[in-house]
Motif scaffolding. Structure first.
Motif, PDB file in Angstrom:
ATOM      1  N   GLU A  20       0.832  -1.206   0.000  1.00 63.94           N
ATOM      2  CA  GLU A  20       0.000   0.000   0.000  1.00 63.94           C
ATOM      3  C   GLU A  20       0.872   1.264   0.000  1.00 63.94           C
ATOM      4  O   GLU A  20       0.637   2.203  -0.750  1.00 63.94           O
ATOM      5  CB  GLU A  20      -0.915  -0.013   1.225  1.00 63.94           C
ATOM      6  N   ALA A  23       2.473   1.612  -3.364  1.00 64.82           N
ATOM      7  CA  ALA A  23       1.498   2.083  -4.357  1.00 64.82           C
ATOM      8  C   ALA A  23       1.249   3.579  -4.184  1.00 64.82           C
ATOM      9  O   ALA A  23       1.154   4.323  -5.169  1.00 64.82           O
ATOM     10  CB  ALA A  23       0.189   1.315  -4.209  1.00 64.82           C
ATOM     11  N   HIS A  24       1.181   4.013  -2.940  1.00 61.09           N
ATOM     12  CA  HIS A  24       0.975   5.447  -2.666  1.00 61.09           C
ATOM     13  C   HIS A  24       2.120   6.262  -3.276  1.00 61.09           C
ATOM     14  O   HIS A  24       1.886   7.279  -3.947  1.00 61.09           O
ATOM     15  CB  HIS A  24       0.894   5.653  -1.156  1.00 61.09           C
ATOM     16  N   GLN A  27       1.809   6.311  -7.041  1.00 65.26           N
ATOM     17  CA  GLN A  27       0.697   7.180  -7.481  1.00 65.26           C
ATOM     18  C   GLN A  27       1.069   8.657  -7.391  1.00 65.26           C
ATOM     19  O   GLN A  27       0.727   9.448  -8.275  1.00 65.26           O
ATOM     20  CB  GLN A  27      -0.551   6.873  -6.644  1.00 65.26           C
ATOM     21  N   TRP A  60     -12.561  14.359 -15.957  1.00 71.74           N
ATOM     22  CA  TRP A  60     -12.235  15.157 -14.772  1.00 71.74           C
ATOM     23  C   TRP A  60     -10.995  16.024 -14.975  1.00 71.74           C
ATOM     24  O   TRP A  60     -10.771  16.977 -14.215  1.00 71.74           O
ATOM     25  CB  TRP A  60     -12.120  14.290 -13.519  1.00 71.74           C
ATOM     26  N   ARG A  96      -3.046   9.427 -17.907  1.00 73.79           N
ATOM     27  CA  ARG A  96      -3.321   8.159 -17.227  1.00 73.79           C
ATOM     28  C   ARG A  96      -3.802   7.064 -18.168  1.00 73.79           C
ATOM     29  O   ARG A  96      -4.529   6.159 -17.776  1.00 73.79           O
ATOM     30  CB  ARG A  96      -4.347   8.367 -16.108  1.00 73.79           C
TER      31      ARG A  96
ATOM     32  N   THR B 460      -7.887   5.688  -1.149  1.00 72.97           N
ATOM     33  CA  THR B 460      -6.660   5.005  -0.750  1.00 72.97           C
ATOM     34  C   THR B 460      -5.932   4.437  -1.973  1.00 72.97           C
ATOM     35  O   THR B 460      -6.517   4.320  -3.056  1.00 72.97           O
ATOM     36  CB  THR B 460      -6.994   3.873   0.224  1.00 72.97           C
ATOM     37  N   PRO B 461      -4.685   4.052  -1.772  1.00 69.88           N
ATOM     38  CA  PRO B 461      -3.920   3.497  -2.891  1.00 69.88           C
ATOM     39  C   PRO B 461      -4.572   2.268  -3.532  1.00 69.88           C
ATOM     40  O   PRO B 461      -4.342   1.996  -4.701  1.00 69.88           O
ATOM     41  CB  PRO B 461      -2.580   3.143  -2.247  1.00 69.88           C
ATOM     42  N   GLY B 464      -6.177   3.423  -6.440  1.00 73.61           N
ATOM     43  CA  GLY B 464      -5.400   4.360  -7.240  1.00 73.61           C
ATOM     44  C   GLY B 464      -5.290   5.744  -6.644  1.00 73.61           C
ATOM     45  O   GLY B 464      -4.931   6.695  -7.344  1.00 73.61           O
ATOM     46  N   GLY B 465      -5.638   5.876  -5.369  1.00 71.75           N
ATOM     47  CA  GLY B 465      -5.524   7.183  -4.714  1.00 71.75           C
ATOM     48  C   GLY B 465      -6.563   8.164  -5.232  1.00 71.75           C
ATOM     49  O   GLY B 465      -7.609   7.769  -5.769  1.00 71.75           O
ATOM     50  N   ALA B 467      -6.597  10.195  -7.785  1.00 74.33           N
ATOM     51  CA  ALA B 467      -6.885  10.105  -9.221  1.00 74.33           C
ATOM     52  C   ALA B 467      -7.675   8.827  -9.528  1.00 74.33           C
ATOM     53  O   ALA B 467      -8.567   8.833 -10.386  1.00 74.33           O
ATOM     54  CB  ALA B 467      -5.588  10.136 -10.017  1.00 74.33           C
ATOM     55  N   GLY B 468      -7.370   7.761  -8.815  1.00 77.56           N
ATOM     56  CA  GLY B 468      -8.111   6.520  -9.022  1.00 77.56           C
ATOM     57  C   GLY B 468      -9.576   6.683  -8.658  1.00 77.56           C
ATOM     58  O   GLY B 468     -10.467   6.167  -9.343  1.00 77.56           O
TER      59      GLY B 468
END
Lengths: 310, 577
Positions: A20, A23-24, A27, A60, A96, B460-461, B464-465, B467-468
């Motif tokens: 996690e 991944a953070h 991102q 968005w 993205r 949350t991650p 994808g946080g 943007a996700g």
């Protein structure tokens, strides 16, 4: 003897936390910097043609794109198109790895990168030649508005008034330039939030209800083999599905004679509904096109339409 | 029936310290968070109620006159009075009189922050008593480090307070129905009476409390199943004292703490109930669709939880649930019950036959259950089921206990097999605990810190946080609270500019100006065309306001875009006409 696999599995659970955290980090590292949008603008400036669509994916990201690209590139015709069919090419500016669904079957001619922003040039697989756009004609003064009640016809005046706008629930803003009828009724080009909250450039002409009719007469319309258009209501006006239908009756007038073109009924919940009618007998002619807008009741009938000949 | 060991002073000290640290953190970050719409309304209500308390102190007879009550307690009477009373009293005490807080808003918010600390403290106590002290610590910390909980914990609203009171109420109830060996007669009566009083205060906090009977009734039946079944067999239904107390004292305390209810009690209670049973549906985006009425999507709560609670907490929660489930299955199948601690050195401090686990599961089910019903509005995002989170965190605490034990066992074996020597006095279990603890706490901490002040729409991650979440079409914000976060842009506007403040409530805007959070010379306006500048706060259904701005400002290009992780939250348009 080794430990059972379940012990290993449970022991490995904290790894979820490490994944996690990783991944953070990834991102955050992938966030598109402002400079990439500016670089993308410069790329697009060098590629764009007057009749191209310039659009952003995902939706968005649009405010970021519009801020960087400015009004010169993001005209209202590009920001609030009725659909994509009228554009021979599209410049899709995306991040993205996202792409617009409505361009899915368009052919990719070119792809460039500006940092983390991707610019794809796409070709319309079914290109059309738009002869006359009623919204543009109306804006250019080639449209008059008449309020009709029985035999009584009241011409309405083109002019400027204060912009009408509000907050949430107001509907589309009414611009300064509009045609106003002395006893009520108006028409103006605006941007309508359709049922799905997408922006649509169209002629805003809320019907008066009852027997009263608003009639717009377009002059200098170059007819082709097809008349293509859309109509809809402001989202909050039609989403409850409790309003009366709105009818758009299209016919020719003047030198072309009084020939019915099509009658389209918009019911609440239809959303931004498209219509297309063949007009082979009118092809090649130039003349008047009349749009008559009626509804049994005027309550919440914040109606807008657009059409073109092709 | 289960029994328990009462928490020690050390437990109270540890839980209290965790709660206090949380409150301190919230106080430290309060000024960087703007005011949501609802807070503006509650500030006003709190000030009204505080006036009544002043009157009560100076002229008690006048304070009880119906006109005085109605004039000061009418505003915002759709929500009960406990928290707004505390907000008001805190404002009078800590801002007006003692000057502890320079910002009135921090004084208003302080009781809700204390409630957040209380929920951390009680979650720890629950975990420490039912599972283990370290399970309690991880449960409490995991609760505190949920980004949405952290966001709401700042606010002078009711969502975190009801989470706290729901947890406290169930804790007191559990203490009341779970015998402690050697407990004195006084305690045997005091805990049930306390359960009744606390239930009344919970009712007085927010209407989620109406659902609590769905937790305590089946649980009490399970706990007292033998006497109840024996009684039914002879034609009588023995009702536990705790339930009688909650049923009698609860409503009494509810009415007693809410002066607006003192006159015309029945119709006013009816009005209150009707307001919530027939609550308006506000707009909210879910998976790119704007929901504004029933039916609500059944996937809403599960997906929003998966997208907003840190993944490691969810993983530990699932592990905890599976572990407890397997334990109870084994217990039911076996003639000789397995030890609750499931071997391996310590664990349960409660001799449980599943009662605590059942209580936790019911608490989660009752908090989330309504969100699987088609008519339940979903406009509040995650805030309406925060009451489930302490219990989700408790199972996560147990999951952590199991994971850290398993890791200790694996590390011990690896160290022994390979003849490794750990530095200093570090042992294999200590190393495992350190690694597991870091992995369980650090990611939620990092994610929560990063989410501030965008926590209302933080993702949350796992998805994808930020943007996700935007890609998925999950709401980005509501309540218009990010106006304060645009202050750097607003600071550059010409003197005395007018600004369309969009979804920000007037009370919230006024307070932001009063407290110097945004420039006080700016003039807020309420329609798109009025302002020299206009803010657009992004929600799917708010896009109509942006399209209005295109017409009124004459441009499609915002002058400023407030982003979080590259995702727009607020745009500002300036007139080009």
């Amino acid at each position: 003897m080794g430990k059972p696999w379940t012990t290993w599995l449970v022991a490995a659970l904290p790894l979820v936390g490490l994944l996690e955290l990783s991944a953070h980090g990834v991102q955050l590292a992938r966030v598109v910097p402002d400079g990439d949008w500016v670089a993308a603008r410069d790329v697009v400036k060098g590629m764009v043609k007057g009749d191209d669509l310039v659009t952003f994916a995902p939706d968005w990201a649009s405010p970021l794109g519009r801020k960087a690209f400015g009004d010169e590139l993001i005209t209202v015709e590009r920001a609030a198109p009725p659909d994509v069919t009228r554009f021979p090419r599209a410049l899709e500016v995306s991040i993205r790895g996202q792409h617009l669904e409505e361009l899915a079957d368009w052919k990719v001619l070119e792809e460039r990168a500006a940092g983390r922003v991707t610019i794809r040039v796409l070709e319309n697989p079914r290109p059309v030649h738009v002869l006359s756009d009623l919204v543009t004609l109306f804006e250019q003064g080639q449209g008059t508005l008449t309020r009709v009640e029985g035999d009584h016809e009241e011409p309405c005046m083109r002019g400027r008034g204060p912009i009408l706008s509000g907050n949430l629930g107001f509907g589309a803003a009414v611009p300064q330039d509009r045609i106003m009828c002395p006893r009520g009724g108006y028409a103006a080009v605006t941007v309508l939030p359709d049922l799905e909250y997408r922006p649509r450039r169209c002629i805003y002409v809320p019907p008066l209800g009852g027997a009263a009719m608003l009639r717009i007469t377009f002059t200098g319309v170059h007819f082709g083999g097809v008349l293509h258009g859309h109509h809809g209501l402001y989202t909050e006006a039609e989403r409850a599905k409790d309003g009366q239908p709105v009818t758009l009756n299209l016919r020719t007038a003047g030198a072309s004679g009084d020939v019915p073109v099509g009658r389209f009924v918009h019911k609440d919940g239809d959303g931004w509904r498209g219509f297309e009618v063949p007009t082979p007998t009118l092809a090649g002619k130039t003349g008047e096109l009349v749009a008559e807008i009626t509804s049994p009741n005027s309550n919440k009938r914040l109606y807008c339409f657009e059409a073109d000949t092709r | 029936m289960s029994s328990m060991v009462a928490p020690s002073r050390r437990d109270h000290a540890l839980g209290g310290a965790l709660g206090a640290v949380y409150v301190a953190w919230l106080l430290g970050t309060a000024r960087s968070l703007g005011f949501p719409r609802d807070e503006g309304f509650y500030f006003r209500a709190a000030a009204d109620y505080a006036r009544w308390f002043r009157l009560l102190a100076h002229a008690p007879a006048k304070a009880f006159e119906p006109n005085a009550i109605d004039s000061m307690w009418s505003y915002n009477h759709e929500h009960p009075a406990l928290m707004k009373s505390l907000f008001g009293l805190s404002w009078v005490a800590f801002h007006e009189n003692l000057k502890v807080f320079a910002d009135p808003s921090t004084a208003f918010r302080f009781p809700a922050m204390v409630m957040a600390g209380l929920s951390v403290y009680v979650t720890f106590l629950f975990g420490a008593q039912v599972y283990s002290r370290r399970a309690g610590v991880v449960a409490a910390v995991s609760l505190a480090l949920m980004p949405h909980v952290f966001f709401h914990a700042h606010l002078a609203c009711f969502d975190v307070p009801i989470m706290a009171m729901w947890t406290v109420c169930l804790y007191v109830y559990w203490r009341a129905v779970t015998p402690v060996p050697g407990r004195r007669t006084f305690a045997r009566i005091a805990w049930p009476l306390a359960a009744g009083v606390v239930y009344g205060l919970t009712l007085e906090t927010k209407h989620n409390a109406w659902v609590l009977p769905a937790v305590v009734l089946p649980h009490a039946f399970f706990v007292h199943r033998r006497p109840v079944l024996r009684g039914v067999a002879v034609g009588r239904l023995p009702v536990p004292l705790t339930l009688i107390s909650m049923a009698v004292l609860g409503p009494l305390v509810f009415v007693a703490c809410w002066p607006w209810m003192w006159k015309d009690t029945v119709p006013r209670v009816q009005e209150y109930l009707n307001f919530h049973l027939n609550h308006e549906y506000y707009n909210i985006e879910f998976l790119h669709r704007n929901y504004f009425g029933p039916p609500s999507p059944k996937l809403y709560a599960p997906l929003m939880i998966a997208a907003t609670v840190p993944a490691v907490t969810l993983a530990l929660f699932l592990a905890g649930v599976v572990s407890r489930g397997l334990h109870h299955v084994a217990r039911l199948r076996s003639a000789t019950p397995p030890p609750d601690a499931e071997g391996e050195g310590g664990g349960d401090r409660v001799r449980s036959d599943g009662e605590a686990d059942l209580l936790f599961a019911l608490a989660i089910g009752a908090a989330l259950g309504p969100f699987f019903l088609p008519k339940t509005p979903i406009f509040g995002g995650t805030k309406h089921w925060l009451t489930a989170y302490p219990f989700l965190a408790l199972f996560a605490g147990w999951g952590f206990e199991r994971a850290s034990r398993a890791l200790a066992s694996v590390v011990g074996e690896v160290v022994a097999k390979r003849g490794l020597k750990l530095p200093g006095k570090i042992t294999a279990p200590a190393l495992a605990l350190g690694l597991a603890g870091t992995a369980a706490v650090l990611p939620p901490l990092v994610v929560t810190v990063h989410s501030h002040p965008f926590g209302l729409g933080a993702y949350t991650p796992l998805v994808g946080g930020t943007a996700g979440g935007a890609d998925l079409g999950l709401y980005r914000s509501f309540w218009g609270y990010l106006t304060q976060t645009t202050a750097p842009y607003l600071a550059k506007l010409p003197a005395h500019s007018s600004v369309f403040i969009h979804d920000t409530a007037w009370d919230a805007w006024g307070r932001m100006q009063d407290e110097g959070r945004v420039r006080s010379d700016l003039r807020g306006v309420g329609t798109t065309g009025e302002g020299d500048s206009a803010l657009v706060q992004y929600e799917l259904h708010m896009l109509e306001v942006e399209y209005q701005e295109w017409i009124t400002s004459g441009t499609r290009a915002p002058a400023y875009v407030l982003t979080h992780d590259g995702v727009p939250y607020v745009s500002a348009y300036e007139k080009r006409r």
